[in-house]
Design a protein around this motif. Structure first.
Motif, PDB file in Angstrom:
ATOM      1  N   ARG A 246       0.808  -1.218   0.000  1.00 57.33           N
ATOM      2  CA  ARG A 246       0.000   0.000   0.000  1.00 57.33           C
ATOM      3  C   ARG A 246       0.842   1.268   0.000  1.00 57.33           C
ATOM      4  O   ARG A 246       0.413   2.306  -0.487  1.00 57.33           O
ATOM      5  N   THR A 247       2.025   1.174   0.569  1.00 62.65           N
ATOM      6  CA  THR A 247       2.836   2.355   0.842  1.00 62.65           C
ATOM      7  C   THR A 247       4.216   2.186   0.227  1.00 62.65           C
ATOM      8  O   THR A 247       4.821   1.120   0.358  1.00 62.65           O
ATOM      9  N   LEU A 248       4.722   3.239  -0.431  1.00 62.19           N
ATOM     10  CA  LEU A 248       6.027   3.174  -1.073  1.00 62.19           C
ATOM     11  C   LEU A 248       7.000   4.123  -0.389  1.00 62.19           C
ATOM     12  O   LEU A 248       6.676   5.279  -0.121  1.00 62.19           O
ATOM     13  N   PHE A 249       8.196   3.602  -0.141  1.00 64.71           N
ATOM     14  CA  PHE A 249       9.300   4.419   0.349  1.00 64.71           C
ATOM     15  C   PHE A 249      10.183   4.731  -0.844  1.00 64.71           C
ATOM     16  O   PHE A 249      10.675   3.827  -1.515  1.00 64.71           O
ATOM     17  N   TYR A 250      10.408   6.012  -1.115  1.00 63.81           N
ATOM     18  CA  TYR A 250      11.110   6.476  -2.322  1.00 63.81           C
ATOM     19  C   TYR A 250      12.394   7.198  -1.928  1.00 63.81           C
ATOM     20  O   TYR A 250      12.397   8.025  -1.007  1.00 63.81           O
ATOM     21  N   PHE A 251      13.486   6.900  -2.645  1.00 64.75           N
ATOM     22  CA  PHE A 251      14.720   7.658  -2.455  1.00 64.75           C
ATOM     23  C   PHE A 251      15.592   7.538  -3.700  1.00 64.75           C
ATOM     24  O   PHE A 251      15.319   6.723  -4.588  1.00 64.75           O
ATOM     25  N   GLN A 252      16.639   8.345  -3.747  1.00 64.85           N
ATOM     26  CA  GLN A 252      17.544   8.349  -4.893  1.00 64.85           C
ATOM     27  C   GLN A 252      18.841   7.633  -4.558  1.00 64.85           C
ATOM     28  O   GLN A 252      19.338   7.697  -3.434  1.00 64.85           O
ATOM     29  N   VAL A 253      19.398   6.970  -5.555  1.00 65.30           N
ATOM     30  CA  VAL A 253      20.463   6.002  -5.337  1.00 65.30           C
ATOM     31  C   VAL A 253      21.736   6.621  -4.780  1.00 65.30           C
ATOM     32  O   VAL A 253      22.541   5.929  -4.141  1.00 65.30           O
ATOM     33  N   ASP A 254      21.945   7.933  -4.983  1.00 60.76           N
ATOM     34  CA  ASP A 254      23.248   8.510  -4.661  1.00 60.76           C
ATOM     35  C   ASP A 254      23.461   8.820  -3.187  1.00 60.76           C
ATOM     36  O   ASP A 254      24.526   9.292  -2.802  1.00 60.76           O
ATOM     37  N   ASN A 255      22.477   8.534  -2.323  1.00 58.15           N
ATOM     38  CA  ASN A 255      22.618   8.816  -0.894  1.00 58.15           C
ATOM     39  C   ASN A 255      22.731   7.505  -0.100  1.00 58.15           C
ATOM     40  O   ASN A 255      21.727   6.883   0.223  1.00 58.15           O
ATOM     41  N   PRO A 256      23.943   7.066   0.243  1.00 55.13           N
ATOM     42  CA  PRO A 256      24.100   5.785   0.953  1.00 55.13           C
ATOM     43  C   PRO A 256      23.670   5.843   2.411  1.00 55.13           C
ATOM     44  O   PRO A 256      23.610   4.809   3.069  1.00 55.13           O
ATOM     45  N   MET A 257      23.352   7.040   2.916  1.00 61.56           N
ATOM     46  CA  MET A 257      23.007   7.194   4.321  1.00 61.56           C
ATOM     47  C   MET A 257      21.523   6.958   4.607  1.00 61.56           C
ATOM     48  O   MET A 257      21.111   6.912   5.768  1.00 61.56           O
ATOM     49  N   VAL A 258      20.710   6.816   3.582  1.00 59.69           N
ATOM     50  CA  VAL A 258      19.258   6.737   3.773  1.00 59.69           C
ATOM     51  C   VAL A 258      18.876   5.611   4.732  1.00 59.69           C
ATOM     52  O   VAL A 258      19.348   4.480   4.598  1.00 59.69           O
ATOM     53  N   GLU A 259      18.008   5.927   5.691  1.00 60.14           N
ATOM     54  CA  GLU A 259      17.399   4.896   6.533  1.00 60.14           C
ATOM     55  C   GLU A 259      16.208   4.329   5.756  1.00 60.14           C
ATOM     56  O   GLU A 259      15.082   4.812   5.869  1.00 60.14           O
ATOM     57  N   ILE A 260      16.476   3.302   4.965  1.00 56.57           N
ATOM     58  CA  ILE A 260      15.466   2.787   4.045  1.00 56.57           C
ATOM     59  C   ILE A 260      14.270   2.233   4.817  1.00 56.57           C
ATOM     60  O   ILE A 260      14.419   1.475   5.773  1.00 56.57           O
ATOM     61  N   ALA A 261      13.069   2.630   4.359  1.00 57.74           N
ATOM     62  CA  ALA A 261      11.818   2.194   4.987  1.00 57.74           C
ATOM     63  C   ALA A 261      11.855   2.392   6.497  1.00 57.74           C
ATOM     64  O   ALA A 261      11.419   1.542   7.265  1.00 57.74           O
ATOM     65  N   ASP A 262      12.367   3.550   6.906  1.00 58.80           N
ATOM     66  CA  ASP A 262      12.430   3.924   8.314  1.00 58.80           C
ATOM     67  C   ASP A 262      11.051   3.780   8.939  1.00 58.80           C
ATOM     68  O   ASP A 262      10.114   4.488   8.567  1.00 58.80           O
ATOM     69  N   PRO A 263      10.872   2.863   9.900  1.00 55.91           N
ATOM     70  CA  PRO A 263       9.533   2.628  10.443  1.00 55.91           C
ATOM     71  C   PRO A 263       8.936   3.839  11.140  1.00 55.91           C
ATOM     72  O   PRO A 263       7.710   4.004  11.146  1.00 55.91           O
ATOM     73  N   THR A 264       9.767   4.699  11.724  1.00 57.33           N
ATOM     74  CA  THR A 264       9.238   5.898  12.373  1.00 57.33           C
ATOM     75  C   THR A 264       8.612   6.828  11.341  1.00 57.33           C
ATOM     76  O   THR A 264       7.502   7.346  11.536  1.00 57.33           O
ATOM     77  N   PHE A 265       9.305   7.036  10.240  1.00 56.65           N
ATOM     78  CA  PHE A 265       8.797   7.889   9.164  1.00 56.65           C
ATOM     79  C   PHE A 265       7.513   7.309   8.581  1.00 56.65           C
ATOM     80  O   PHE A 265       6.511   8.015   8.389  1.00 56.65           O
TER      81      PHE A 265
END
Length: 478
Positions: A246-265
């Motif tokens: 139902r929900t998509l987490f979106y980010f761009q490849v050039d940022n290695p610091m991303v907290e992917i699918a951060d549950p708090t967010f």
């Protein structure tokens, strides 16, 4: 009616008949390729864009932001009190429930190349691990695998490529056994023709090929809804629906610091019943090159740093903080239903970019211009924000989650990314009871790297190392 006559009549109606100037020199296969490229263009739309962005005075005059229209946007700030920390924990639990239920998918925008890095290949394949030299793709993929281990269901991963890097990207994942991912699907970004900035004529890259360019990160939404593999597969959105996403987490490849699918967010997004949400960082200077999330006439909007009036960019509160500080870092959460609605009833606006584009002159010679000669048309994903009925804007710590890789040297380069990652992981080790040396400015003096497969965060790391560990040299925990 022959194919050439049919194409000629169509192109002449739109003032683009020059695209067939080399037709008689082409063999059947190259004619078919050119005809297919021409058929892919929405000429009605292109005509409108040329009127608006090439032959007219451009949107810069008509759509100029006036300071009186703009106000700071409400942001969920970093928690400072026990009550705010408790609210964050409840949001985290809501996000964890969504992940455990398999309702979250992940989208990486990865259509770019490593040209600015002096690297020959898709940017996602660039080796960026401070010790391991793991690629951006590997680091992101290992985070997804680790999320699956933690929450019991691995989120499906969708990687948007470009025609130029698609085959290489797919092969890279296959050569690395897809980094242990359960489900990864690659989908192509759309393209738009580049046109001459003076005449609006579509440029030819070769006798049988138009000068095409990616349609911007806003094209992600349309690409997600497009049928896959020459119409043989359902669209990514349809596939997600079948998987219960139902929900998509979106980010761009050039940022290695991303907290992917951060549950708090994700939890804050869901608690607000939002359709689209943003993570932002606090801008440190008026000149920092990130777009700013604001409200314009009461509606949420992102203003590019180059378009923010100087008076607003420099305005400060009584406490000395920038009044318009909420910098967008291209980390979003979107509801699939919102994307479907946008695709069905609304098109994101196109923006123009003035660029240097090589082209074929009437004599068939390749011209490499010394100055910008062309207009490219791009969509920006943040233009979806004003269309959302509900949204939430969440502050994150740039030291934890934002250090993009863009340049070969200087800011946003491998050197700055390595340092930021090492500092972050050094902090994790310190929280776990280890001793990590620091320079006078607080940075770590050597490379430190922790694979997501070893620990996804500082809390998990605590259970995996002995307190009192002294780190005296580069270290990679995997």
């Amino acid at each position: 009616m022959g194919l050439k006559q049919e194409l000629t009549e169509k192109l002449e109606r739109h003032g683009q008949g020059h695209l067939l100037q080399f037709w008689d020199d082409l063999d059947d296969e190259r004619r078919k390729f050119l005809a297919t490229e021409i058929a892919s263009i929405d000429f009605g739309q292109l005509d409108r864009l040329i009127v608006e962005h090439v032959r007219g005075d451009d949107a810069a005059a008509a759509g100029e932001i006036q300071p009186v229209q703009v106000d700071p946007i409400e942001v969920v700030r970093m928690p400072q009190t026990d009550a705010e920390r408790a609210a964050r924990r409840r949001a985290t639990e809501a996000g964890e429930e969504a992940l455990s239920a398999g309702e979250v998918g992940i989208v990486i925008v990865a259509g770019g190349s490593g040209t600015r890095l002096g690297y020959n290949g898709p940017k996602g394949t660039f080796p960026i691990g401070p010790v391991s030299s793991a690629s951006l793709f590997q680091i992101h993929a290992e985070k997804v695998v680790a999320l699956g281990r933690r929450h019991g269901k691995q989120p499906p991963l969708y990687v948007m490529t470009s025609p130029e890097n698609h085959a290489t990207t797919v092969k890279f994942f296959e050569d690395h056994d897809r980094f242990g991912l359960d489900h990864v699907r690659f989908f192509l970004q759309g393209q738009m023709p580049a046109v001459d900035r003076e005449t609006g004529k579509i440029l030819l890259a070769a006798p049988d090929r138009l000068a095409m360019s990616p349609d911007g990160h806003g094209g992600t939404l349309k690409a997600l809804a497009a049928p896959g593999e020459e119409g043989c597969l359902p669209s990514c959105l349809d596939e997600m629906g079948g998987r219960g996403v139902r929900t998509l987490f979106y980010f761009q490849v050039d940022n290695p610091m991303v907290e992917i699918a951060d549950p708090t967010f994700i939890g804050l997004h869901r608690q607000a019943d939002a359709e689209m949400s943003f993570k932002v960082i606090e801008k440190l200077t008026p000149e920092e090159k990130v777009g700013v999330v604001v409200t314009v006439d009461g509606k949420p909007q992102v203003i590019e740093y180059s378009d923010l009036p100087k008076a607003l960019a420099e305005k400060r509160s009584e406490e000395g903080q920038l009044a318009y500080w909420a910098g967008s870092i291209a980390i979003h959460v979107l509801e699939c239903s919102f994307i479907e609605r946008l695709i069905g009833v609304h098109r994101l606006p196109y923006h123009r970019a003035i660029k240097k584009v090589s082209y074929l002159d009437p004599a068939g010679q390749v011209v490499k211009p010394a100055e910008p000669n062309a207009v490219k048309f791009e969509q920006f994903i943040f233009d979806a924000l004003p269309e959302s009925s509900r949204y939430v804007i969440v502050e994150t710590d740039r030291a934890v989650e934002f250090e993009p890789l863009k340049n070969a040297v200087g800011p946003d380069s491998p050197a700055t990314v390595h340092q930021r990652m090492s500092d972050l992981f050094g902090g994790w080790l310190e929280q776990a009871g280890a001793v990590v040396p620091r320079r006078p400015d607080g940075t770590v003096p050597f490379a430190i790297e922790i694979s997501p497969l070893f620990a996804l965060d500082a809390h998990e790391l605590k259970s995996k190392i002995d307190p009192g560990l002294v780190v005296e040299r580069p270290i990679y925990l995997r």
